[in-house]
Design an enzyme around this catalytic site. Structure first.
Site, mmCIF file in Angstrom:
data_model
loop_
_atom_site.group_PDB
_atom_site.id
_atom_site.type_symbol
_atom_site.label_atom_id
_atom_site.label_comp_id
_atom_site.label_asym_id
_atom_site.label_seq_id
_atom_site.Cartn_x
_atom_site.Cartn_y
_atom_site.Cartn_z
ATOM 1 C CG HIS A 176 -1.897 1.162 1.180
ATOM 2 N ND1 HIS A 176 -3.148 1.057 0.594
ATOM 3 C CD2 HIS A 176 -1.797 2.450 1.605
ATOM 4 C CE1 HIS A 176 -3.770 2.216 0.680
ATOM 5 N NE2 HIS A 176 -2.975 3.089 1.290
ATOM 6 C CB CYS A 177 2.065 3.352 -2.625
ATOM 7 S SG CYS A 177 3.173 4.760 -2.920
ATOM 8 N N PRO A 178 1.385 5.207 0.294
ATOM 9 C CG PRO A 178 2.783 6.110 1.923
ATOM 10 C CD PRO A 178 2.518 4.857 1.158
ATOM 11 C CG ASN A 210 -5.209 7.729 -0.575
ATOM 12 O OD1 ASN A 210 -5.087 6.963 0.375
ATOM 13 N ND2 ASN A 210 -6.325 8.411 -0.798
#
Length: 302
Positions: free
Chosen positions: A143-145, A148
């Site tokens: 999951h890449c912030p 998002n």
């Protein structure tokens, strides 16, 4: 109930802060390069890489993570039995019975069928539950912030292209701005309001280039090995044991699995990955068990 809903809304809003930050930086870099620097001979190549960067970035953001199909849900009768059963061994027998008709070859570290209690599905190979997205994601990488979003089967190609074009965008800025950076730094050019923008633009582009290039190099290595970030840290477990290279089919086929079998689409953020994300060819499943164990022993089961 209301406070919980409010907290979830605040959390979702805060998740967009990194994306907003990236867009503000890109917007400022555009102003500094096009308005303050404004060297016409560089603007064509600058806009080409900017356009590809923005295109691939927003494709990564806007692509909804692919989730398992209903085929991996327990049939109603088995689901009722599973929910009523309290013994873990009996629950596993129910899952094994259903999994016989599914293309599922990976197991938990203890050798059990991978089942998601949150989504109530048998997990396809390489599928994992994302607590942020609150769903199971096919071929989940991480999951890449900064986007998002979950990076997985539906947008992994876009993510790699985003890193590639972001690196090229920063490289173009550094290569074309450095001469003006040196002249401002050595006071060969007069102090103007453009000086701050040019000096800061070079520093920011160089910093982002180094960090993004290192991340791009790592993901290109993963593509060549046909591994996800999760699998690089925790080897997938098959019936014969854990094997980090269990999905590797050779460099050429590994690259093709992500980018597709038509090279003309490789540089564009359009979907061209092979398969449907629910099943993957493995190198050990359809061979003799003794041969599989021999290969695993040669590789140290990694």
């Amino acid at each position: 109930m209301a406070p919980s809903h409010a907290l979830r809304c605040c959390k979702r809003a805060l998740n967009w802060v990194p994306v907003l930050f990236i867009n503000l930086v890109v917007g400022w870099s555009y102003y500094a390069y096009v308005v303050e620097l404004c060297v016409f001979s560089y603007l064509v190549i600058f806009h080409i890489f900017l356009a590809m960067f923005i295109w691939s970035y927003w494709k990564t953001i806007g692509s909804r993570p692919a989730s398992p199909s209903k085929e991996f849900c327990l049939p109603r009768a088995e689901k009722d039995l599973f929910e009523r059963e309290e013994r873990a061994e009996a629950q596993q027998e129910i899952l094994k019975k259903v999994a016989r008709n599914l293309p599922v070859y990976t197991r938990t570290a203890g050798g059990a069928i991978r089942y998601c209690d949150h989504c109530q599905i048998i997990k396809p190979d390489r599928c994992h539950h994302c607590s942020t997205c609150e769903m199971c994601v096919l071929k989940m990488d991480h999951h890449c912030p900064w986007v998002n979003n979950c990076v997985g089967f539906s947008n992994y190609k876009y993510f790699v292209l985003f890193l590639a074009y972001a690196s090229l965008y920063c490289a173009v800025i550094c290569a074309t701005v450095i001469q003006y950076f040196i002249k401002f730094w050595t006071k060969q050019l007069p102090d103007t309001h453009a000086k701050f923008h040019i000096l800061f633009l070079f520093f920011v582009a160089a910093l982002f280039f180094i960090s993004i290039l290192s991340l791009l190099s790592y993901h290109l290595w993963l593509v060549g090995k046909n591994r996800t970030t999760i699998e690089a840290f925790r080897a997938p477990v098959f019936t014969n044991g854990p094997d980090k290279s269990g999905f590797s089919l050779g460099f050429s086929r590994n690259v093709t699995e992500v980018f597709g079998d038509q090279a003309k689409y490789w540089i564009f953020p359009v979907f061209s990955s092979l398969g449907e994300g629910h099943s993957f060819v493995t190198r050990l499943v359809h061979i003799d068990p003794e041969q599989a164990n021999s290969i695993l022993q040669q590789n140290g089961k990694v």
